[in-house]
Design an enzyme around this catalytic site. Structure first.
Site, PDB file in Angstrom:
ATOM      1  N   SER A  26       0.806  -1.220   0.000  1.00 10.48           N
ATOM      2  CA  SER A  26       0.000   0.000   0.000  1.00 10.48           C
ATOM      3  C   SER A  26       0.835   1.265   0.000  1.00 10.48           C
ATOM      4  CB  SER A  26      -0.947   0.008   1.207  1.00 10.48           C
ATOM      5  OG  SER A  26      -0.230  -0.205   2.410  1.00 10.48           O
ATOM      6  N   ASP A  65      -2.992   5.883  12.000  1.00 11.92           N
ATOM      7  CA  ASP A  65      -2.162   5.392  10.896  1.00 11.92           C
ATOM      8  C   ASP A  65      -0.867   6.193  10.853  1.00 11.92           C
ATOM      9  OD1 ASP A  65      -0.971   4.573   8.560  1.00 11.92           O
ATOM     10  OD2 ASP A  65      -2.707   4.932   7.270  1.00 11.92           O
ATOM     11  N   HIS A 105       1.177   5.050   6.502  1.00 16.44           N
ATOM     12  CA  HIS A 105       0.909   5.668   5.201  1.00 16.44           C
ATOM     13  C   HIS A 105       1.130   7.177   5.294  1.00 16.44           C
ATOM     14  CE1 HIS A 105      -1.456   1.852   5.116  1.00 16.44           C
ATOM     15  NE2 HIS A 105      -0.827   1.763   3.951  1.00 16.44           N
TER      16      HIS A 105
END
Length: 450
Positions: free
Chosen positions: A201, A426, A429
């Site tokens: 990702s 998170d 990312h």
């Protein structure tokens, strides 16, 4: 037995006039004469094939006190001690404008500094890995709201992030200036070609950044975005350019069997090999999924050489084995005259603030400004492994050296303004617009300079 490399005067590129060679470890640009060096070089590669670079032990026999920047740069004599080369074989450097596919060490002030002629840390010879994030009012390069295809998890502004300074930072390397991203120029250069991101990702993060950068450059140009299984294809029909993302977190295979999910460290499926073949530009990435344990772990068993070797092993060792499998595929299947290969480098997380010397901060949550450069307090261990593998590859692969510059951006993650909201922070990312835009500036700088 030794390979003697005789150095001559080399033309200094314009950007080298801005570089303090001593401060970056005496960066040396080498160009090798194929006609005189091919036999020695090929012999070295064949011998090193099974164990990668282990057979070559570089030793310096000159000094760098006279290395300076001007209209020419004098380099020196290097002796490459190797079991793979015959005594006295000579290669003249600087005759044919062709890269030498070897790495060597340069002694600077008594210390050994690894220098790869492929410039593992460089773009056209400029070391982009060390520098500072500087405030720039011309940033961000786009508004995420202008790109309706951006994943919700990356659109931190839409998700309610209140601070905005994180959008205003530009990466400034110590020794040179990076070009400003020019989407129209890149589309013209890529006309009729395909560019593919292959990885987890974090590759999705970079793919989304690039598609938005390009869309922002040509906002009225038609585009299509299609997903089929693990392959996403973003097309600009006017330019006949395809920007693809292939989700492949390990690069090597995981196969479901009656005994469970098997991670095969030395296997790349024919399906993936076929998918990668014929792509003009490829950017590979893997690391984050190698860290998962418990329910997030993607495998039950590990296989190598056709035999199950256990349920788990040292993750860095497994990572290196997988990267060597990928490197062997690149070396055997990729034609550098037709395909440009990059390795994205390791994208760091900021889940533990002790890593940057501030244990009270906890994680990336609430961070609003970068760390000062030029370097992060420590080198990422997975990045060391990746560089080791890349330096040993006969085929030229460019490292997009994103690790150090990204390590300094503890403020760049979605934290509570990602997919999970306040239920799940998170710190892996990156917000868009944000840090991955700089990764794509590095990509553009290399492609524009090729």
């Amino acid at each position: 037995m030794s390979l003697v490399v005789k150095a001559t005067e080399l033309e200094v590129k314009p950007w080298l006039r801005q570089v303090d060679l001593r401060s970056v470890g005496a960066m040396v640009i080498g160009l090798v004469n194929r006609s005189s060096g091919e036999a020695a070089r090929d012999g070295a590669h064949q011998s090193a094939g099974a164990t990668r670079a282990a057979a070559v032990k570089p030793v310096i026999v000159g000094d760098v006190d006279d290395v300076s920047v001007g209209t020419a740069m004098k380099v020196f004599v290097i002796r490459m001690e190797s079991m793979a080369t015959e005594a006295g074989k000579t290669v003249n450097v600087g005759d044919k404008n062709e890269r030498a596919l070897v790495s060597f060490n340069v002694t600077v002030n008594g210390t050994m500094n690894p220098i790869g002629i492929q410039q593992v840390h460089g773009i056209g010879g400029c070391d982009v890995s060390r520098g500072n994030w500087v405030h720039d009012d011309s940033y961000p390069l786009y508004e995420a709201s202008s790109c309706p295809f951006i994943e919700k998890e990356f659109d931190c502004v839409k998700n309610g992030r209140p601070d905005k300074d994180y959008l205003k930072y530009r990466w400034q390397p110590l020794g040179c200036n990076l070009p400003r991203f020019n989407g129209i120029d890149l589309l013209r250069r890529l006309r009729g070609k395909s560019i593919m991101f292959i990885g987890d990702s974090l590759s999705l993060n970079q793919w989304q950044s690039l598609t938005c950068l390009l869309h922002t450059a040509v906002p009225t140009a038609k585009y299509t975005s299609v997903r089929s299984g693990e392959l996403s294809t973003f097309t600009f029909p006017e330019y006949n350019v395809k920007v693809l993302f292939s989700r492949n977190p390990f690069l090597v295979d995981i196969v479901s069997t009656s005994s469970g999910r098997v991670l095969k460290l030395d296997s790349i499926s024919l399906e993936n090999q076929k998918l990668w073949t014929g792509v003009d530009v490829m950017i590979f990435n893997t690391w984050h999924w190698w860290l998962h344990t418990g329910r997030k772990q993607a495998w039950d068993l590990i296989e190598e050489g056709g035999k199950i070797i256990g349920k788990d092993m040292d993750r860095l060792v497994a990572y290196e084995k997988a990267l060597n499998t990928w490197a062997t595929w690149v070396d055997s299947q990729v034609d550098p005259a037709k395909t440009k290969v990059f390795f994205q480098g390791v994208s760091p997380d900021h889940s533990n603030s002790s890593d940057w010397g501030d244990p009270k901060a906890g994680s990336c949550n609430g961070q609003t400004e970068p760390l000062p450069g030029p370097s992060y307090p420590h080198v990422h261990p997975a990045e060391k492994v990746a560089e080791k593998v890349l330096r040993a590859m006969p085929k030229p692969v460019q490292l997009l050296d994103v690790t150090n510059l990204s390590q300094l951006r503890k403020d760049g993650h979605p934290s509570f303004y990602g997919l999970g909201g306040h239920r799940a922070s998170d710190c892996s990312h990156w917000c868009l617009a944000g840090v991955p835009d700089t990764w794509n500036i590095l990509l553009y700088a290399d492609l524009a300079g090729s």
